[in-house]
Design a protein around this motif. Structure first.
Motif, PDB file in Angstrom:
ATOM      1  N   ALA A 191     -42.193 -53.462  78.418  1.00 54.03           N
ATOM      2  CA  ALA A 191     -40.664 -53.543  78.408  1.00 54.03           C
ATOM      3  C   ALA A 191     -40.184 -51.864  78.404  1.00 54.03           C
ATOM      4  O   ALA A 191     -39.180 -51.592  79.098  1.00 54.03           O
ATOM      5  CB  ALA A 191     -40.153 -54.171  77.327  1.00 54.03           C
ATOM      6  N   ALA A 200     -40.662 -50.303  81.599  1.00 49.44           N
ATOM      7  CA  ALA A 200     -39.596 -50.829  82.769  1.00 49.44           C
ATOM      8  C   ALA A 200     -38.290 -50.210  82.022  1.00 49.44           C
ATOM      9  O   ALA A 200     -37.227 -50.580  82.688  1.00 49.44           O
ATOM     10  CB  ALA A 200     -39.745 -52.154  82.636  1.00 49.44           C
ATOM     11  N   PHE A 235     -36.445 -57.898  79.740  1.00 47.42           N
ATOM     12  CA  PHE A 235     -37.794 -57.695  80.343  1.00 47.42           C
ATOM     13  C   PHE A 235     -38.487 -58.865  80.747  1.00 47.42           C
ATOM     14  O   PHE A 235     -38.894 -59.331  81.769  1.00 47.42           O
ATOM     15  CB  PHE A 235     -38.632 -56.714  79.621  1.00 47.42           C
ATOM     16  CG  PHE A 235     -39.980 -56.651  80.271  1.00 47.42           C
ATOM     17  CD1 PHE A 235     -40.291 -55.925  81.562  1.00 47.42           C
ATOM     18  CD2 PHE A 235     -41.255 -57.293  79.522  1.00 47.42           C
ATOM     19  CE1 PHE A 235     -41.661 -55.920  82.148  1.00 47.42           C
ATOM     20  CE2 PHE A 235     -42.404 -57.073  80.254  1.00 47.42           C
ATOM     21  CZ  PHE A 235     -42.512 -56.539  81.222  1.00 47.42           C
ATOM     22  N   LEU A 248     -39.862 -54.744  89.185  1.00 52.01           N
ATOM     23  CA  LEU A 248     -40.902 -54.516  88.262  1.00 52.01           C
ATOM     24  C   LEU A 248     -42.226 -54.436  88.842  1.00 52.01           C
ATOM     25  O   LEU A 248     -43.425 -54.588  88.364  1.00 52.01           O
ATOM     26  CB  LEU A 248     -40.903 -55.925  87.359  1.00 52.01           C
ATOM     27  CG  LEU A 248     -39.735 -56.213  86.423  1.00 52.01           C
ATOM     28  CD1 LEU A 248     -39.935 -57.232  85.757  1.00 52.01           C
ATOM     29  CD2 LEU A 248     -39.584 -54.877  85.337  1.00 52.01           C
TER      30      LEU A 248
END
Length: 320
Positions: free
Chosen positions: A234, A237, A244, A213
């Motif tokens: 989220a 990602a 997340f 991350l």
């Protein structure tokens, strides 16, 4: 009123000087009550203080027996063992009803004597974590300038010792006496805020962090003005919001929104220190949207409003 200052080896000179300045000068002509100041140590011989100063106490530890207030200055090496006679003298002073107050790392001596067990206490923010680790029965609050729990008081580092000493004068003898002493010391009779305003927390860089991350955090840090949401982060990602959030806490120790708010406050602190940008512009640039929203979060995290923080630590200007 008798005030005893405990003098042990490696006492910090500034802390010792603060106590003698507040209670050791005759200011009766200016309406301040008369105090009897006693310097007390384990023995009445030369005590090496720090740095490079020595002191010969006026009394041995028995001199604390008649003191209404016992002041414990900080020491250069707070984790060093505390002499059993010193611990016993502090416990005896507290047991007979004397107020006991420590300055800076002097809290370690009070903790060693068992006087902070189950009590709220503070110390210099650099020492607070170690105080909590060594004495888990102490409720350590690293954010306040000073705190009292019963008749036991502790203060943060250096200048916060002045704050506590003046507060104790105010508590025992009224605001006018404390204000007069502060005036002769050319200092404020009290300060707002807490230690948080003095703690250096550099804005973190995500580069070099090896979790998956880190690139997302770097992107957020580079665009704090964006109205970030957990859903948006989220999606970037490639995770569900639940996954997340769980991974983010594992990586940073904070939830995504807690982390984001902290970074915005840190960025605002930096800009208040180094720029002349209006507070409204800083609020927008850091993602708070409005100066009112920034004031709310900034004050809660730092302990004083953005304008006061700028006056204390950065450029000053009258802006909106």
């Amino acid at each position: 009123m008798r005030v005893g200052v405990l003098v042990t080896e490696q006492v910090r000179v500034f802390d010792y000087a603060v106590a003698t300045e507040v209670w050791g000068l005759d200011r009766t002509a200016r309406g301040v009550p008369r105090f009897e100041l006693r310097t007390c140590g384990p023995h009445r011989s030369t005590v090496p203080m720090s740095p490079g100063v020595t002191c010969v106490p006026d009394y041995d530890l028995d001199g604390l027996d008649e003191c209404d207030l016992v002041v414990v200055p900080g020491v250069q090496h707070p984790t060093a063992p505390v002499h059993p006679q010193v611990r016993a003298a502090l416990r005896a002073a507290h047991a007979r009803g004397a107020t006991v107050a420590s300055l800076c790392s002097g809290a370690f001596l009070l903790a060693a004597a068992g006087l902070l067990a189950g009590r709220r206490a503070t110390a210099h923010w650099l020492d607070a974590e170690e105080l909590a680790r060594r004495h888990p029965d102490v409720i350590v609050d690293p954010n306040v300038l000073f705190v009292g729990d019963g008749a036991v008081w502790t203060s943060a580092g250096v200048a916060a010792g002045i704050d506590l000493c003046l507060h104790l004068v105010r508590h025992d003898h009224g605001a006018a006496a404390a204000a007069e002493i502060a005036r002769t010391m050319v200092t404020a009779p009290f300060r707002t805020g807490g230690q948080a305003q003095f703690i250096t927390r550099p804005i973190p860089a995500a580069q070099g962090q090896n979790d998956d991350l880190s690139q997302l955090r770097e992107r957020v840090l580079n665009d704090l003005a964006h109205p970030w949401t957990v859903t948006h982060m989220a999606n970037l990602a490639g995770m569900s919001e639940r996954s997340f959030a769980r991974r983010f806490v594992q990586s940073t120790g904070d939830t995504p929104l807690q982390w984001l708010l902290t970074q915005r406050v840190l960025a605002a602190q930096h800009l208040l220190e180094v720029s002349d940008l209006p507070i409204t512009a800083i609020a927008r640039r850091c993602g708070f949207g409005t100066a009112l929203t920034m004031r709310h979060h900034f004050t809660r995290h730092v302990g004083l409003p953005p304008r006061d923080y700028r006056q204390a630590f950065g450029h000053t200007r009258d802006d909106d």
